[in-house]
Design a protein around this motif. Structure first.
Motif, PDB file in Angstrom:
ATOM      1  N   ILE A 163      36.375  36.402  34.933  1.00  0.00           N
ATOM      2  CA  ILE A 163      36.721  36.439  33.502  1.00  0.00           C
ATOM      3  C   ILE A 163      35.458  36.577  32.661  1.00  0.00           C
ATOM      4  CG2 ILE A 163      37.611  35.063  31.580  1.00  0.00           C
ATOM      5  CD1 ILE A 163      39.728  33.956  33.598  1.00  0.00           C
ATOM      6  N   ALA A 164      34.454  35.790  32.963  1.00  0.00           N
ATOM      7  CA  ALA A 164      33.204  35.809  32.191  1.00  0.00           C
ATOM      8  C   ALA A 164      32.512  37.164  32.262  1.00  0.00           C
ATOM      9  CB  ALA A 164      32.270  34.714  32.683  1.00  0.00           C
ATOM     10  N   ASN A 165      32.714  37.875  33.372  1.00  0.00           N
ATOM     11  CA  ASN A 165      32.051  39.161  33.564  1.00  0.00           C
ATOM     12  C   ASN A 165      32.995  40.350  33.388  1.00  0.00           C
ATOM     13  OD1 ASN A 165      29.150  38.540  34.452  1.00  0.00           O
ATOM     14  ND2 ASN A 165      30.390  37.077  35.591  1.00  0.00           N
ATOM     15  N   LYS A 166      34.171  40.063  32.831  1.00  0.00           N
ATOM     16  CA  LYS A 166      35.171  41.090  32.516  1.00  0.00           C
ATOM     17  C   LYS A 166      35.553  41.933  33.741  1.00  0.00           C
ATOM     18  CE  LYS A 166      33.804  41.365  27.664  1.00  0.00           C
ATOM     19  NZ  LYS A 166      32.961  40.198  27.617  1.00  0.00           N
ATOM     20  N   ILE A 167      35.664  41.262  34.887  1.00  0.00           N
ATOM     21  CA  ILE A 167      36.089  41.918  36.122  1.00  0.00           C
ATOM     22  C   ILE A 167      37.606  41.781  36.212  1.00  0.00           C
ATOM     23  CG2 ILE A 167      35.958  41.888  38.636  1.00  0.00           C
ATOM     24  CD1 ILE A 167      33.132  40.617  38.258  1.00  0.00           C
ATOM     25  N   LYS A 168      38.266  42.914  36.319  1.00  0.00           N
ATOM     26  CA  LYS A 168      39.731  42.893  36.376  1.00  0.00           C
ATOM     27  C   LYS A 168      40.200  43.525  37.673  1.00  0.00           C
ATOM     28  CE  LYS A 168      40.147  43.002  31.404  1.00  0.00           C
ATOM     29  NZ  LYS A 168      40.599  43.695  30.243  1.00  0.00           N
ATOM     30  N   PRO A 169      41.251  42.978  38.254  1.00  0.00           N
ATOM     31  CA  PRO A 169      41.975  41.790  37.811  1.00  0.00           C
ATOM     32  C   PRO A 169      41.218  40.513  38.188  1.00  0.00           C
ATOM     33  CG  PRO A 169      42.975  42.609  39.825  1.00  0.00           C
ATOM     34  CD  PRO A 169      41.848  43.557  39.470  1.00  0.00           C
ATOM     35  N   ALA A 170      41.242  39.548  37.309  1.00  0.00           N
ATOM     36  CA  ALA A 170      40.574  38.258  37.542  1.00  0.00           C
ATOM     37  C   ALA A 170      41.559  37.318  38.233  1.00  0.00           C
ATOM     38  CB  ALA A 170      40.089  37.672  36.224  1.00  0.00           C
ATOM     39  N   VAL A 171      41.712  37.528  39.530  1.00  0.00           N
ATOM     40  CA  VAL A 171      42.705  36.765  40.283  1.00  0.00           C
ATOM     41  C   VAL A 171      42.095  35.908  41.395  1.00  0.00           C
ATOM     42  CG1 VAL A 171      44.606  38.350  39.775  1.00  0.00           C
ATOM     43  CG2 VAL A 171      43.159  38.750  41.782  1.00  0.00           C
ATOM     44  N   GLY A 172      40.756  35.873  41.480  1.00  0.00           N
ATOM     45  CA  GLY A 172      40.119  35.059  42.495  1.00  0.00           C
ATOM     46  C   GLY A 172      40.096  35.697  43.870  1.00  0.00           C
ATOM     47  N   PHE A 173      40.150  37.030  43.909  1.00  0.00           N
ATOM     48  CA  PHE A 173      40.059  37.785  45.153  1.00  0.00           C
ATOM     49  C   PHE A 173      38.695  38.455  45.175  1.00  0.00           C
ATOM     50  CE2 PHE A 173      40.681  41.989  47.261  1.00  0.00           C
ATOM     51  CZ  PHE A 173      40.942  41.530  48.535  1.00  0.00           C
ATOM     52  N   PHE A 174      37.917  38.217  46.234  1.00  0.00           N
ATOM     53  CA  PHE A 174      36.593  38.821  46.357  1.00  0.00           C
ATOM     54  C   PHE A 174      36.736  40.097  47.178  1.00  0.00           C
ATOM     55  CE2 PHE A 174      32.218  39.177  48.013  1.00  0.00           C
ATOM     56  CZ  PHE A 174      31.517  39.072  46.823  1.00  0.00           C
ATOM     57  N   GLY A 175      37.064  41.176  46.465  1.00  0.00           N
ATOM     58  CA  GLY A 175      37.278  42.468  47.097  1.00  0.00           C
ATOM     59  C   GLY A 175      36.252  43.478  46.619  1.00  0.00           C
ATOM     60  N   PRO A 176      36.545  44.756  46.771  1.00  0.00           N
ATOM     61  CA  PRO A 176      35.579  45.811  46.456  1.00  0.00           C
ATOM     62  C   PRO A 176      35.043  45.784  45.024  1.00  0.00           C
ATOM     63  CG  PRO A 176      37.498  46.726  47.572  1.00  0.00           C
ATOM     64  CD  PRO A 176      37.791  45.288  47.311  1.00  0.00           C
ATOM     65  N   ILE A 177      35.869  45.491  44.051  1.00  0.00           N
ATOM     66  CA  ILE A 177      35.437  45.522  42.644  1.00  0.00           C
ATOM     67  C   ILE A 177      34.441  44.405  42.370  1.00  0.00           C
ATOM     68  CG2 ILE A 177      36.205  45.296  40.242  1.00  0.00           C
ATOM     69  CD1 ILE A 177      38.922  46.514  41.202  1.00  0.00           C
ATOM     70  N   THR A 178      34.797  43.185  42.748  1.00  0.00           N
ATOM     71  CA  THR A 178      33.911  42.043  42.508  1.00  0.00           C
ATOM     72  C   THR A 178      32.655  42.154  43.370  1.00  0.00           C
ATOM     73  OG1 THR A 178      35.828  40.674  41.974  1.00  0.00           O
ATOM     74  CG2 THR A 178      33.770  39.519  42.448  1.00  0.00           C
ATOM     75  N   ARG A 179      32.816  42.589  44.617  1.00  0.00           N
ATOM     76  CA  ARG A 179      31.671  42.729  45.516  1.00  0.00           C
ATOM     77  C   ARG A 179      30.654  43.730  44.953  1.00  0.00           C
ATOM     78  NH1 ARG A 179      34.364  42.531  49.892  1.00  0.00           N
ATOM     79  NH2 ARG A 179      34.829  44.730  50.036  1.00  0.00           N
ATOM     80  N   ALA A 180      31.131  44.854  44.420  1.00  0.00           N
ATOM     81  CA  ALA A 180      30.231  45.860  43.832  1.00  0.00           C
ATOM     82  C   ALA A 180      29.476  45.268  42.648  1.00  0.00           C
ATOM     83  CB  ALA A 180      31.028  47.092  43.410  1.00  0.00           C
ATOM     84  N   TYR A 181      30.169  44.487  41.815  1.00  0.00           N
ATOM     85  CA  TYR A 181      29.536  43.860  40.654  1.00  0.00           C
ATOM     86  C   TYR A 181      28.455  42.867  41.103  1.00  0.00           C
ATOM     87  CZ  TYR A 181      28.933  41.684  36.126  1.00  0.00           C
ATOM     88  OH  TYR A 181      28.384  41.203  34.955  1.00  0.00           O
TER      89      TYR A 181
END
Length: 85
Positions: free
Chosen positions: A55-73
């Protein structure tokens, strides 16, 4: 790297907890998951800390899943910290 979610276990979960704790997205105040006592289990507290980070880093969806989107960030943040770029 693999996707991490509720119920995942391993040293990569521990690394994620250390990362979150180091940035102030505290997994737990004391005991398992707390700073210096990060665990290898991805439970509800890890998920909640990851959601706050997303949420703080505007990563969507913010569901607590550490997948490709969050990992890239996260990889970009680490690269920036290491290289200064």
């Amino acid at each position: 790297l693999r996707d991490l979610k509720l119920g995942s276990k391993g040293l990569d979960v521990q690394s994620l907890q250390k990362f979150l704790n180091s940035l102030g997205y505290i997994v737990a105040q004391k005991g398992a998951g707390s700073k210096g006592f990060e665990s290898t289990y991805f439970g509800p507290a890890t998920r909640a800390a990851l959601v706050r980070f997303q949420i703080a880093n505007k990563i969507k969806p913010a569901v607590g899943f550490f997948g490709p989107i969050t990992r890239a960030y996260v990889n970009k943040l680490i690269e920036k910290a290491v290289t200064g770029k």
